[in-house]
Motif scaffolding. Sequence first.
Motif, PDB file in Angstrom:
ATOM      1  N   UNK A  93      46.062  47.259   1.525  1.00  0.00           N
ATOM      2  CA  UNK A  93      45.535  48.222   2.474  1.00  0.00           C
ATOM      3  C   UNK A  93      46.458  48.567   3.619  1.00  0.00           C
ATOM      4  N   UNK A  94      47.485  47.732   3.845  1.00  0.00           N
ATOM      5  CA  UNK A  94      48.354  47.993   4.992  1.00  0.00           C
ATOM      6  C   UNK A  94      49.164  49.276   4.849  1.00  0.00           C
ATOM      7  N   UNK A  95      49.749  49.586   3.682  1.00  0.00           N
ATOM      8  CA  UNK A  95      50.429  50.881   3.561  1.00  0.00           C
ATOM      9  C   UNK A  95      49.499  52.062   3.849  1.00  0.00           C
ATOM     10  N   UNK A  96      48.269  51.963   3.395  1.00  0.00           N
ATOM     11  CA  UNK A  96      47.295  53.022   3.674  1.00  0.00           C
ATOM     12  C   UNK A  96      47.045  53.134   5.176  1.00  0.00           C
ATOM     13  N   UNK A  97      46.881  51.989   5.830  1.00  0.00           N
ATOM     14  CA  UNK A  97      46.648  51.974   7.273  1.00  0.00           C
ATOM     15  C   UNK A  97      47.803  52.623   8.030  1.00  0.00           C
ATOM     16  N   UNK A  98      49.023  52.296   7.633  1.00  0.00           N
ATOM     17  CA  UNK A  98      50.209  52.847   8.302  1.00  0.00           C
ATOM     18  C   UNK A  98      50.289  54.360   8.120  1.00  0.00           C
ATOM     19  N   UNK A  99      50.081  54.815   6.893  1.00  0.00           N
ATOM     20  CA  UNK A  99      50.194  56.254   6.632  1.00  0.00           C
ATOM     21  C   UNK A  99      49.084  57.052   7.302  1.00  0.00           C
ATOM     22  N   UNK A 100      47.868  56.489   7.371  1.00  0.00           N
ATOM     23  CA  UNK A 100      46.813  57.238   8.054  1.00  0.00           C
ATOM     24  C   UNK A 100      47.082  57.277   9.553  1.00  0.00           C
ATOM     25  N   UNK A 101      47.639  56.199  10.081  1.00  0.00           N
ATOM     26  CA  UNK A 101      47.979  56.184  11.510  1.00  0.00           C
ATOM     27  C   UNK A 101      49.097  57.183  11.813  1.00  0.00           C
ATOM     28  N   UNK A 102      50.057  57.293  10.881  1.00  0.00           N
ATOM     29  CA  UNK A 102      51.140  58.267  11.057  1.00  0.00           C
ATOM     30  C   UNK A 102      50.574  59.682  11.110  1.00  0.00           C
ATOM     31  N   UNK A 103      49.607  59.955  10.269  1.00  0.00           N
ATOM     32  CA  UNK A 103      48.981  61.282  10.279  1.00  0.00           C
ATOM     33  C   UNK A 103      48.227  61.509  11.584  1.00  0.00           C
ATOM     34  N   UNK A 104      47.602  60.470  12.113  1.00  0.00           N
ATOM     35  CA  UNK A 104      46.922  60.588  13.398  1.00  0.00           C
ATOM     36  C   UNK A 104      47.908  60.930  14.509  1.00  0.00           C
ATOM     37  N   UNK A 105      49.056  60.261  14.503  1.00  0.00           N
ATOM     38  CA  UNK A 105      50.090  60.533  15.503  1.00  0.00           C
ATOM     39  C   UNK A 105      50.514  61.999  15.433  1.00  0.00           C
ATOM     40  N   UNK A 106      50.711  62.484  14.210  1.00  0.00           N
ATOM     41  CA  UNK A 106      51.137  63.876  14.043  1.00  0.00           C
ATOM     42  C   UNK A 106      50.076  64.852  14.552  1.00  0.00           C
ATOM     43  N   UNK A 107      48.831  64.579  14.243  1.00  0.00           N
ATOM     44  CA  UNK A 107      47.751  65.459  14.680  1.00  0.00           C
ATOM     45  C   UNK A 107      47.584  65.456  16.194  1.00  0.00           C
ATOM     46  N   UNK A 108      47.723  64.286  16.792  1.00  0.00           N
ATOM     47  CA  UNK A 108      47.444  64.153  18.221  1.00  0.00           C
ATOM     48  C   UNK A 108      48.617  64.517  19.115  1.00  0.00           C
ATOM     49  N   UNK A 109      49.827  64.477  18.573  1.00  0.00           N
ATOM     50  CA  UNK A 109      51.009  64.763  19.402  1.00  0.00           C
ATOM     51  C   UNK A 109      51.681  66.081  19.063  1.00  0.00           C
ATOM     52  N   UNK A 110      51.406  66.598  17.859  1.00  0.00           N
ATOM     53  CA  UNK A 110      52.082  67.821  17.439  1.00  0.00           C
ATOM     54  C   UNK A 110      53.429  67.568  16.794  1.00  0.00           C
ATOM     55  N   UNK A 111      53.869  66.308  16.749  1.00  0.00           N
ATOM     56  CA  UNK A 111      55.121  65.987  16.063  1.00  0.00           C
ATOM     57  C   UNK A 111      54.953  66.260  14.571  1.00  0.00           C
ATOM     58  N   UNK A 112      56.007  66.774  13.935  1.00  0.00           N
ATOM     59  CA  UNK A 112      55.907  67.074  12.513  1.00  0.00           C
ATOM     60  C   UNK A 112      56.122  65.839  11.647  1.00  0.00           C
TER      61      UNK A 112
END
Length: 197
Positions: A156-175
């Motif tokens: 589950x950790x790879x899934x957790x990391x990738x979903x968090x990365x998507x959250x960062x992108x959504x919340x910061x606007x970084x691509x």
Amino acid sequence: MKATGTANTVTVRGGRLLGENTDVDGMLQALLEAGITRVESACVLGAGATAATALAALHTLGCREATVIARDMARTRELTGAAERIGIGVRFRPWAEASRHLTASLVVSALPPGAADPLAALWSAAGNTLLDVVYRPWPTPLAQSAIRPGSTVIGGLPMLIHQAARQVELQTGYTQAPLSAMRTAAEDALGPLTSGA
């Protein structure tokens, strides 16, 4: 993602609140990272919100129908609705039949820690893939059982990391989120991604 009926991230765009289920992207990226690019047959253990996430990821990988093992058959209505919105067929089976479906090419355990432990002794498949969404404790008994006959195991950790990365992108606007740094931080906090799996 509206289709799953769940959201874990809310952003403001144009004065509107928009919900997103980043777990779908997290699960999809974890599977792709492990080399799973197409899914023909799939079994999902559990029928809750994480199972809806799994159905959405499976549909993206070309799966047209999945078997869902429900611990409580009376609680499958919401998942049925999600499956219809996603566009994937589902066959619900009771928990007592779980062992018959562990040979699917991909098994996704969408259950909380400890819930899938009774199935560990029933795993006999070799050459298929298990994605277990649990990341702590890791490896789970089910993951350990799948490793022994030679199945590919994704924690589950790879899934957790990738979903968090998507959250960062959504919340910061970084691509592109700093995935490597996030992976290192997660491993430092929780231990290696594999731990033998």
